[in-house]
Design a protein around this motif. Structure first.
Motif, PDB file in Angstrom:
ATOM      1  N   HIS A 120       0.822  -1.436   0.222  1.00  0.00           N
ATOM      2  CA  HIS A 120       0.229  -0.232   0.193  1.00  0.00           C
ATOM      3  C   HIS A 120       0.887   1.237  -0.110  1.00  0.00           C
ATOM      4  CE1 HIS A 120      -3.290   2.171   0.412  1.00  0.00           C
ATOM      5  NE2 HIS A 120      -3.045   3.161   1.927  1.00  0.00           N
ATOM      6  N   LEU A 121       2.226   1.196   0.725  1.00  0.00           N
ATOM      7  CA  LEU A 121       2.666   3.059   1.073  1.00  0.00           C
ATOM      8  C   LEU A 121       3.757   2.574  -0.946  1.00  0.00           C
ATOM      9  CD1 LEU A 121       4.041   4.369   2.328  1.00  0.00           C
ATOM     10  CD2 LEU A 121       5.609   3.156   2.958  1.00  0.00           C
ATOM     11  N   ALA A 122       4.173   2.104  -1.217  1.00  0.00           N
ATOM     12  CA  ALA A 122       3.968   1.000  -2.680  1.00  0.00           C
ATOM     13  C   ALA A 122       3.494   2.088  -4.250  1.00  0.00           C
ATOM     14  CB  ALA A 122       4.710  -0.257  -3.286  1.00  0.00           C
ATOM     15  N   GLU A 123       2.359   1.636  -3.400  1.00  0.00           N
ATOM     16  CA  GLU A 123       1.079   2.212  -4.093  1.00  0.00           C
ATOM     17  C   GLU A 123       0.778   3.951  -4.213  1.00  0.00           C
ATOM     18  OE1 GLU A 123      -2.633   0.529  -3.405  1.00  0.00           O
ATOM     19  OE2 GLU A 123      -1.984  -1.343  -4.208  1.00  0.00           O
ATOM     20  N   LEU A 124       0.774   4.324  -2.844  1.00  0.00           N
ATOM     21  CA  LEU A 124       0.876   5.527  -2.542  1.00  0.00           C
ATOM     22  C   LEU A 124       1.555   6.893  -2.479  1.00  0.00           C
ATOM     23  CD1 LEU A 124      -0.788   4.939   1.447  1.00  0.00           C
ATOM     24  CD2 LEU A 124      -1.981   5.852  -1.007  1.00  0.00           C
ATOM     25  N   THR A 125       3.241   6.021  -2.844  1.00  0.00           N
ATOM     26  CA  THR A 125       4.373   6.664  -3.118  1.00  0.00           C
ATOM     27  C   THR A 125       4.533   6.588  -5.129  1.00  0.00           C
ATOM     28  OG1 THR A 125       5.439   5.116  -2.665  1.00  0.00           O
ATOM     29  CG2 THR A 125       5.662   6.064  -0.967  1.00  0.00           C
ATOM     30  N   GLY A 126       3.332   5.933  -5.528  1.00  0.00           N
ATOM     31  CA  GLY A 126       3.809   5.406  -6.884  1.00  0.00           C
ATOM     32  C   GLY A 126       5.700   4.780  -7.033  1.00  0.00           C
ATOM     33  N   VAL A 127       6.372   4.163  -6.201  1.00  0.00           N
ATOM     34  CA  VAL A 127       7.274   3.117  -6.085  1.00  0.00           C
ATOM     35  C   VAL A 127       6.772   2.066  -5.578  1.00  0.00           C
ATOM     36  CG1 VAL A 127       9.475   3.205  -5.001  1.00  0.00           C
ATOM     37  CG2 VAL A 127       8.656   5.545  -5.196  1.00  0.00           C
ATOM     38  N   PRO A 128       7.409   1.174  -7.133  1.00  0.00           N
ATOM     39  CA  PRO A 128       7.394   0.343  -7.097  1.00  0.00           C
ATOM     40  C   PRO A 128       7.924  -1.073  -5.696  1.00  0.00           C
ATOM     41  CG  PRO A 128       8.306   0.749  -9.627  1.00  0.00           C
ATOM     42  CD  PRO A 128       8.550   2.262  -8.739  1.00  0.00           C
ATOM     43  N   GLN A 129       7.367  -1.880  -5.497  1.00  0.00           N
ATOM     44  CA  GLN A 129       7.013  -2.165  -4.233  1.00  0.00           C
ATOM     45  C   GLN A 129       8.691  -2.980  -4.249  1.00  0.00           C
ATOM     46  OE1 GLN A 129       7.040  -5.706  -3.415  1.00  0.00           O
ATOM     47  NE2 GLN A 129       6.854  -5.368  -0.889  1.00  0.00           N
ATOM     48  N   PRO A 130       9.535  -3.964  -5.076  1.00  0.00           N
ATOM     49  CA  PRO A 130      10.376  -3.640  -4.954  1.00  0.00           C
ATOM     50  C   PRO A 130      11.603  -2.658  -4.767  1.00  0.00           C
ATOM     51  CG  PRO A 130       9.464  -4.888  -6.809  1.00  0.00           C
ATOM     52  CD  PRO A 130       8.982  -4.408  -6.098  1.00  0.00           C
ATOM     53  N   ARG A 131      10.812  -1.998  -5.040  1.00  0.00           N
ATOM     54  CA  ARG A 131      12.848  -0.551  -4.872  1.00  0.00           C
ATOM     55  C   ARG A 131      12.074  -0.158  -3.866  1.00  0.00           C
ATOM     56  NH1 ARG A 131      11.704   4.175  -9.150  1.00  0.00           N
ATOM     57  NH2 ARG A 131      12.237   2.141 -10.385  1.00  0.00           N
ATOM     58  N   LEU A 132      11.369  -0.104  -3.655  1.00  0.00           N
ATOM     59  CA  LEU A 132      10.938  -0.045  -1.935  1.00  0.00           C
ATOM     60  C   LEU A 132      11.427  -0.390  -0.788  1.00  0.00           C
ATOM     61  CD1 LEU A 132       9.827   2.695   0.275  1.00  0.00           C
ATOM     62  CD2 LEU A 132       6.845   0.996  -0.344  1.00  0.00           C
ATOM     63  N   ARG A 133      11.044  -1.167  -0.882  1.00  0.00           N
ATOM     64  CA  ARG A 133      11.352  -2.860  -0.050  1.00  0.00           C
ATOM     65  C   ARG A 133      13.178  -2.899  -0.087  1.00  0.00           C
ATOM     66  NH1 ARG A 133       9.793  -6.684  -2.435  1.00  0.00           N
ATOM     67  NH2 ARG A 133      11.615  -8.080  -3.094  1.00  0.00           N
ATOM     68  N   GLY A 134      13.840  -2.960  -1.234  1.00  0.00           N
ATOM     69  CA  GLY A 134      14.710  -2.867  -1.499  1.00  0.00           C
ATOM     70  C   GLY A 134      15.305  -1.911  -0.310  1.00  0.00           C
ATOM     71  N   ALA A 135      14.600   0.257  -0.318  1.00  0.00           N
ATOM     72  CA  ALA A 135      15.439   0.434   0.096  1.00  0.00           C
ATOM     73  C   ALA A 135      16.086   0.477   1.456  1.00  0.00           C
ATOM     74  CB  ALA A 135      15.016   2.494  -0.478  1.00  0.00           C
ATOM     75  N   CYS A 136      14.769  -0.036   1.886  1.00  0.00           N
ATOM     76  CA  CYS A 136      14.943  -0.133   3.694  1.00  0.00           C
ATOM     77  C   CYS A 136      16.225  -1.318   3.484  1.00  0.00           C
ATOM     78  CB  CYS A 136      13.699  -1.571   3.525  1.00  0.00           C
ATOM     79  SG  CYS A 136      11.927  -0.180   3.888  1.00  0.00           S
ATOM     80  N   PHE A 137      16.952  -2.241   3.347  1.00  0.00           N
ATOM     81  CA  PHE A 137      17.962  -3.169   3.853  1.00  0.00           C
ATOM     82  C   PHE A 137      19.399  -2.174   3.670  1.00  0.00           C
ATOM     83  CE2 PHE A 137      15.018  -5.778   1.467  1.00  0.00           C
ATOM     84  CZ  PHE A 137      15.285  -6.782   2.278  1.00  0.00           C
ATOM     85  N   LYS A 138      19.623  -2.913   4.768  1.00  0.00           N
ATOM     86  CA  LYS A 138      21.311  -1.787   5.067  1.00  0.00           C
ATOM     87  C   LYS A 138      21.626  -2.493   3.509  1.00  0.00           C
ATOM     88  CE  LYS A 138      21.310  -3.947   9.708  1.00  0.00           C
ATOM     89  NZ  LYS A 138      22.259  -4.996  10.606  1.00  0.00           N
ATOM     90  N   GLY A 139      22.854  -1.272   3.876  1.00  0.00           N
ATOM     91  CA  GLY A 139      23.801  -1.286   2.399  1.00  0.00           C
ATOM     92  C   GLY A 139      23.236  -0.988   1.104  1.00  0.00           C
ATOM     93  N   THR A 140      21.768  -0.446   0.849  1.00  0.00           N
ATOM     94  CA  THR A 140      21.728  -0.049  -0.637  1.00  0.00           C
ATOM     95  C   THR A 140      21.760   1.369  -0.224  1.00  0.00           C
ATOM     96  OG1 THR A 140      19.393   0.076   0.583  1.00  0.00           O
ATOM     97  CG2 THR A 140      19.915  -2.381  -0.273  1.00  0.00           C
ATOM     98  N   CYS A 141      21.338   1.927  -1.530  1.00  0.00           N
ATOM     99  CA  CYS A 141      21.430   3.220  -1.519  1.00  0.00           C
ATOM    100  C   CYS A 141      20.370   3.682  -3.074  1.00  0.00           C
ATOM    101  CB  CYS A 141      22.854   3.482  -2.974  1.00  0.00           C
ATOM    102  SG  CYS A 141      24.111   3.319  -2.441  1.00  0.00           S
ATOM    103  N   PRO A 142      19.138   4.259  -1.507  1.00  0.00           N
ATOM    104  CA  PRO A 142      17.432   4.841  -2.557  1.00  0.00           C
ATOM    105  C   PRO A 142      18.117   5.555  -3.475  1.00  0.00           C
ATOM    106  CG  PRO A 142      17.563   4.129  -0.234  1.00  0.00           C
ATOM    107  CD  PRO A 142      19.634   4.138  -0.050  1.00  0.00           C
ATOM    108  N   THR A 143      17.409   5.766  -4.259  1.00  0.00           N
ATOM    109  CA  THR A 143      17.846   7.098  -5.274  1.00  0.00           C
ATOM    110  C   THR A 143      17.025   8.054  -4.979  1.00  0.00           C
ATOM    111  OG1 THR A 143      15.746   6.615  -6.259  1.00  0.00           O
ATOM    112  CG2 THR A 143      17.298   5.607  -7.725  1.00  0.00           C
ATOM    113  N   PRO A 144      17.107   9.475  -4.560  1.00  0.00           N
ATOM    114  CA  PRO A 144      16.463  10.622  -3.762  1.00  0.00           C
ATOM    115  C   PRO A 144      15.733  11.046  -4.667  1.00  0.00           C
ATOM    116  CG  PRO A 144      19.436  11.148  -5.503  1.00  0.00           C
ATOM    117  CD  PRO A 144      19.044  10.027  -5.866  1.00  0.00           C
TER     118      PRO A 144
END
Length: 139
Positions: free
Chosen positions: A32-56
């Motif tokens: 649901h958060l992915a839908e609200l943000t317009g960010v694909p769920q795999p990218r949003l989930r991936g941004a949560c992990f240690k060592g990842t670099c979410p895009t601006p």
């Protein structure tokens, strides 16, 4: 049906922990958060992990929905990655200071300046906050 992928606290960066806390407080799913943000769920989930670099862009979209300034999420996402901090500065002080400034601006309903302040204005504000000039030690 494939098993659900779950994000565990121990696998999360400070940003990921913040997102999980938000999901719990809002009682919504990552999907649901992915839908609200317009960010694909795999990218949003991936941004949560240690060592990842979410895009601006991901951080801006997420911040908008969460009611935060994107720089607050940036400091969480990249916590510990700021280099060349003087050795005598407490490791957490810089992150805490940035978050406090942004939180105070939000609480006071202050918008970001449209024009970057001059170095003289920034220096004056920093001095008022308790920063001090470094004195070179004479041998």
């Amino acid at each position: 049906m494939p098993p659900r992928l779950q994000v565990k606290n121990e696998d999360c960066s400070p940003l990921g922990l913040y997102v999980l806390q938000y999901l719990e407080e809002q009682d919504i799913s990552m999907n649901h958060l992915a839908e609200l943000t317009g960010v694909p769920q795999p990218r949003l989930r991936g941004a949560c992990f240690k060592g990842t670099c979410p895009t601006p862009e991901t951080l801006r979209k997420l911040a908008k929905i969460m009611g935060k300034h994107h720089l607050e999420l940036y400091t969480l996402a990249y916590q510990g990655r700021i280099e060349q901090v003087p050795e005598d500065v407490d490791d957490n002080l810089l992150d805490i200071l940035i978050r406090q400034m942004l939180e105070t601006a939000r609480e006071l309903n202050l918008a970001m300046p449209k024009v970057q302040p001059s170095k003289a204005k920034i220096r004056k504000a920093l001095m008022e906050l308790g920063f001090r000039e470094k004195r070179e030690e004479i041998p």
